[in-house]
Motif scaffolding. Structure first.
Motif, PDB file in Angstrom:
ATOM      1  N   LEU A  73      30.762  14.517  -3.751  1.00  0.00           N
ATOM      2  CA  LEU A  73      30.362  15.401  -5.264  1.00  0.00           C
ATOM      3  C   LEU A  73      29.406  16.439  -4.541  1.00  0.00           C
ATOM      4  O   LEU A  73      29.324  17.932  -4.572  1.00  0.00           O
ATOM      5  CB  LEU A  73      29.601  15.114  -6.334  1.00  0.00           C
ATOM      6  CG  LEU A  73      31.268  14.326  -7.158  1.00  0.00           C
ATOM      7  CD1 LEU A  73      30.878  13.761  -8.283  1.00  0.00           C
ATOM      8  CD2 LEU A  73      32.097  15.376  -7.537  1.00  0.00           C
ATOM      9  N   MET A  74      28.119  16.046  -4.043  1.00  0.00           N
ATOM     10  CA  MET A  74      27.464  17.270  -3.532  1.00  0.00           C
ATOM     11  C   MET A  74      27.206  18.079  -3.188  1.00  0.00           C
ATOM     12  O   MET A  74      27.109  19.022  -2.261  1.00  0.00           O
ATOM     13  CB  MET A  74      25.839  16.089  -3.611  1.00  0.00           C
ATOM     14  CG  MET A  74      25.046  15.781  -4.542  1.00  0.00           C
ATOM     15  SD  MET A  74      22.987  15.271  -4.759  1.00  0.00           S
ATOM     16  CE  MET A  74      23.545  13.285  -3.911  1.00  0.00           C
ATOM     17  N   ILE A  75      28.122  17.148  -1.592  1.00  0.00           N
ATOM     18  CA  ILE A  75      28.707  17.861  -0.199  1.00  0.00           C
ATOM     19  C   ILE A  75      29.610  19.044  -0.761  1.00  0.00           C
ATOM     20  O   ILE A  75      29.665  20.406  -0.394  1.00  0.00           O
ATOM     21  CB  ILE A  75      29.384  17.231   0.307  1.00  0.00           C
ATOM     22  CG1 ILE A  75      28.614  16.345   1.067  1.00  0.00           C
ATOM     23  CG2 ILE A  75      29.682  18.343   1.422  1.00  0.00           C
ATOM     24  CD1 ILE A  75      28.648  15.681   2.490  1.00  0.00           C
ATOM     25  N   SER A  76      30.435  18.928  -1.618  1.00  0.00           N
ATOM     26  CA  SER A  76      31.473  19.931  -1.731  1.00  0.00           C
ATOM     27  C   SER A  76      31.064  20.826  -3.011  1.00  0.00           C
ATOM     28  O   SER A  76      31.068  22.073  -3.060  1.00  0.00           O
ATOM     29  CB  SER A  76      32.752  19.237  -2.899  1.00  0.00           C
ATOM     30  OG  SER A  76      32.457  17.925  -3.630  1.00  0.00           O
ATOM     31  N   GLY A  77      30.088  20.427  -3.719  1.00  0.00           N
ATOM     32  CA  GLY A  77      29.229  21.759  -4.337  1.00  0.00           C
ATOM     33  C   GLY A  77      28.274  22.365  -4.121  1.00  0.00           C
ATOM     34  O   GLY A  77      28.448  23.709  -4.072  1.00  0.00           O
ATOM     35  N   SER A  78      27.761  21.562  -2.102  1.00  0.00           N
ATOM     36  CA  SER A  78      27.036  22.741  -1.901  1.00  0.00           C
ATOM     37  C   SER A  78      28.015  24.267  -0.792  1.00  0.00           C
ATOM     38  O   SER A  78      27.814  24.633  -0.848  1.00  0.00           O
ATOM     39  CB  SER A  78      26.937  22.436  -0.218  1.00  0.00           C
ATOM     40  OG  SER A  78      25.723  21.003  -0.802  1.00  0.00           O
ATOM     41  N   LEU A 122      28.106  22.931 -11.351  1.00  0.00           N
ATOM     42  CA  LEU A 122      28.478  21.051 -12.030  1.00  0.00           C
ATOM     43  C   LEU A 122      28.502  20.486 -10.797  1.00  0.00           C
ATOM     44  O   LEU A 122      28.123  18.813 -11.221  1.00  0.00           O
ATOM     45  CB  LEU A 122      29.833  21.572 -12.810  1.00  0.00           C
ATOM     46  CG  LEU A 122      30.435  20.156 -13.913  1.00  0.00           C
ATOM     47  CD1 LEU A 122      30.366  21.241 -14.834  1.00  0.00           C
ATOM     48  CD2 LEU A 122      32.116  20.423 -13.468  1.00  0.00           C
ATOM     49  N   LEU A 123      29.300  19.992 -10.129  1.00  0.00           N
ATOM     50  CA  LEU A 123      29.769  19.402  -9.240  1.00  0.00           C
ATOM     51  C   LEU A 123      28.239  18.775  -8.503  1.00  0.00           C
ATOM     52  O   LEU A 123      27.804  17.295  -8.733  1.00  0.00           O
ATOM     53  CB  LEU A 123      30.620  19.433  -8.095  1.00  0.00           C
ATOM     54  CG  LEU A 123      31.844  19.884  -8.201  1.00  0.00           C
ATOM     55  CD1 LEU A 123      32.763  20.454  -7.377  1.00  0.00           C
ATOM     56  CD2 LEU A 123      32.502  18.457  -8.697  1.00  0.00           C
ATOM     57  N   CYS A 124      27.331  19.409  -8.332  1.00  0.00           N
ATOM     58  CA  CYS A 124      26.246  18.790  -7.492  1.00  0.00           C
ATOM     59  C   CYS A 124      25.770  18.290  -8.779  1.00  0.00           C
ATOM     60  O   CYS A 124      24.725  17.221  -8.579  1.00  0.00           O
ATOM     61  CB  CYS A 124      25.306  20.273  -7.054  1.00  0.00           C
ATOM     62  SG  CYS A 124      25.425  20.594  -5.441  1.00  0.00           S
ATOM     63  N   GLY A 125      25.138  18.218  -9.945  1.00  0.00           N
ATOM     64  CA  GLY A 125      24.934  17.698 -11.022  1.00  0.00           C
ATOM     65  C   GLY A 125      25.263  17.382 -11.312  1.00  0.00           C
ATOM     66  O   GLY A 125      24.671  15.512 -11.254  1.00  0.00           O
ATOM     67  N   VAL A 126      26.555  16.678 -11.085  1.00  0.00           N
ATOM     68  CA  VAL A 126      27.544  15.596 -11.478  1.00  0.00           C
ATOM     69  C   VAL A 126      26.680  14.195 -10.075  1.00  0.00           C
ATOM     70  O   VAL A 126      26.633  12.525 -10.847  1.00  0.00           O
ATOM     71  CB  VAL A 126      28.591  15.037 -11.775  1.00  0.00           C
ATOM     72  CG1 VAL A 126      29.873  13.683 -11.593  1.00  0.00           C
ATOM     73  CG2 VAL A 126      28.939  15.723 -13.363  1.00  0.00           C
ATOM     74  N   LEU A 172      18.586  19.705  -7.577  1.00  0.00           N
ATOM     75  CA  LEU A 172      19.637  18.643  -7.656  1.00  0.00           C
ATOM     76  C   LEU A 172      20.219  18.223  -6.436  1.00  0.00           C
ATOM     77  O   LEU A 172      20.330  16.998  -6.880  1.00  0.00           O
ATOM     78  CB  LEU A 172      21.370  19.396  -9.092  1.00  0.00           C
ATOM     79  CG  LEU A 172      21.388  20.003  -9.992  1.00  0.00           C
ATOM     80  CD1 LEU A 172      22.441  20.722 -10.387  1.00  0.00           C
ATOM     81  CD2 LEU A 172      20.700  18.999 -11.054  1.00  0.00           C
ATOM     82  N   VAL A 173      20.398  18.616  -5.585  1.00  0.00           N
ATOM     83  CA  VAL A 173      20.793  17.858  -4.503  1.00  0.00           C
ATOM     84  C   VAL A 173      18.842  16.712  -4.122  1.00  0.00           C
ATOM     85  O   VAL A 173      19.471  15.301  -4.096  1.00  0.00           O
ATOM     86  CB  VAL A 173      21.137  18.521  -3.344  1.00  0.00           C
ATOM     87  CG1 VAL A 173      21.202  17.677  -1.920  1.00  0.00           C
ATOM     88  CG2 VAL A 173      22.549  19.096  -3.675  1.00  0.00           C
ATOM     89  N   GLY A 174      18.146  17.776  -4.272  1.00  0.00           N
ATOM     90  CA  GLY A 174      17.019  16.933  -3.821  1.00  0.00           C
ATOM     91  C   GLY A 174      17.054  15.605  -4.722  1.00  0.00           C
ATOM     92  O   GLY A 174      16.240  14.274  -4.485  1.00  0.00           O
ATOM     93  N   ALA A 175      17.217  15.509  -6.303  1.00  0.00           N
ATOM     94  CA  ALA A 175      16.750  15.344  -7.186  1.00  0.00           C
ATOM     95  C   ALA A 175      17.684  14.085  -6.622  1.00  0.00           C
ATOM     96  O   ALA A 175      17.497  12.894  -6.836  1.00  0.00           O
ATOM     97  CB  ALA A 175      16.866  15.937  -8.644  1.00  0.00           C
ATOM     98  N   GLY A 176      18.879  14.143  -6.268  1.00  0.00           N
ATOM     99  CA  GLY A 176      20.274  12.825  -6.323  1.00  0.00           C
ATOM    100  C   GLY A 176      19.085  12.086  -5.129  1.00  0.00           C
ATOM    101  O   GLY A 176      19.655  10.471  -5.235  1.00  0.00           O
TER     102      GLY A 176
END
Lengths: 97, 170, 88
Positions: free
Chosen positions: A16-21, A53-57, C48-52
């Motif tokens: 999710l985080m990579i697709s958000g980026s 949204l994706l990074c947040g989830v 958010l990435v850093g927090a995760g």
């Protein structure tokens, strides 16, 4: 058993985080490639909001306590609500095609 | 209680629940501070806002699903227009749609939701005729566009619309 | 997990560089305001990435404040551009 759940959680979060980026990068490139100011606002509202949204989830899956997950929900809702309003006001001010 | 009827939540209960969620636990200090803060905030900021929130849960879920689905589709469409910009994908136009339900509240929610759907961005709302001006990126057929917006309005009305007489049970 | 952090943060850094170059390159104030709005979204993603990844809970508070202030800044710039256009 706990180990497998942890691994699945990490993998889903990572994807999710990579697709958000990637979406955020596409949105930035859209600023460059699209021709008019209003077209650039399309790039600001849609991929950027989905990226947040994706990074947040992805981040919320890694959080331990309820208050952190609620804060992530607040961030996502804030981005979701303010992006269209900001684009609307700016497009009214700028005019053009 | 049929599933199509409203769920009415008092604003104070929603604020209190949100306060507890932000603190994360049901300790005595959190409850006490919530009981003090919620009326103060309502008194300071909540004069002209409605004191109760009402929505239909099934309609709200359908709206949420539709908005998420169109957010994904629209991001992919913008990505396509960025990566390989053909003239068909990057032509811009301004379309107008007149909404049918006649409520400015619904029109505001539809205007925000339109910005998140593929290729469209709200420019203006005319309050007297409830007409939306929408900026569209990419080639679009006027009739198809109108039916999309009216479908979105139906979904929003299903979630937040005013109380109507329910149809007779079959 | 740190691999994910490196990949996504480098992508976001690239996005931020493109945004800053866009602010510098465009001549019209409205274009710069749109690029600024995009920058706040990119920085929110980064927080958010850093927090995760590193369980850095402070980032979440920062992201909330950034969202609010960035929104107010966008609206202020929009009002300013509108008044500038009216003056001409």
């Amino acid at each position: 058993m706990n180990d497998i759940v942890q691994i699945i959680r990490d993998v889903v979060s990572g994807v999710l985080m990579i697709s958000g980026s990637i979406l955020a990068l596409l949105a930035s490139l859209g600023l460059f490639r699209l021709a008019t100011t209003r077209a650039r606002m399309h790039a600001t509202t849609k991929p950027a909001t989905l990226g947040v949204l994706l990074c947040g989830v992805g981040a919320a899956l890694q959080m331990a306590s309820t208050s952190d997950v609620t804060k992530v929900v607040v961030i996502i809702v804030l981005q979701l609500v303010t992006a269209p309003i900001g684009a609307h006001m700016l497009s009214r001010a700028v005019g053009g095609k | 209680m049929s599933i199509r009827s409203f769920v009415v939540v008092p604003r104070a209960a929603a604020l209190f629940g949100f306060w507890i969620l932000l603190w994360g636990e049901w300790s005595a200090a959190n409850v006490a501070s919530g009981v003090i803060i919620v009326p103060v905030v309502s008194w300071l900021f909540g004069h002209q806002q409605p004191a109760r929130y009402s929505l239909r849960p099934l309609g709200a879920l359908k709206l949420l699903g539709f908005v998420l689905h169109s957010l994904i589709t629209s991001s992919l469409r913008v990505a396509l227009a960025v990566v390989s910009p053909t003239p068909k994908r990057t032509v811009t136009s301004v379309q107008t749609v007149q909404l049918e339900r006649g409520s400015v509240f619904i029109a505001a929610i539809v205007a925000n939701a339109i910005t998140l759907t593929p290729g469209t961005m709200t420019l203006d709302i005319d309050r007297d005729n409830i007409t939306l001006s929408v900026h569209v990126l990419g080639e679009v057929d006027s009739q198809a566009f109108r039916s999309e917006v009216l479908k979105l309005e139906r979904l929003v009305d299903g979630a937040f619309g005013a109380q109507r007489k329910e149809a007779a049970p079959r | 997990m740190t691999v994910v952090a490196y990949v996504s943060l480098s992508l976001l850094a690239l996005a931020a560089v493109v945004g800053v170059v866009s602010i510098a390159k465009r001549s019209h104030l409205g274009d710069r305001a749109v690029a600024f709005d995009m920058l706040t979204s990119v920085v929110t993603c980064g927080l958010l990435v850093g927090a995760g990844v590193w369980q850095e809970v402070l980032n979440l508070d920062l992201a909330v404040v950034l969202g609010l202030l960035g929104f107010v800044a966008s609206l202020t710039i929009a009002r300013f551009v509108e008044s500038q256009v009216e003056q001409e």
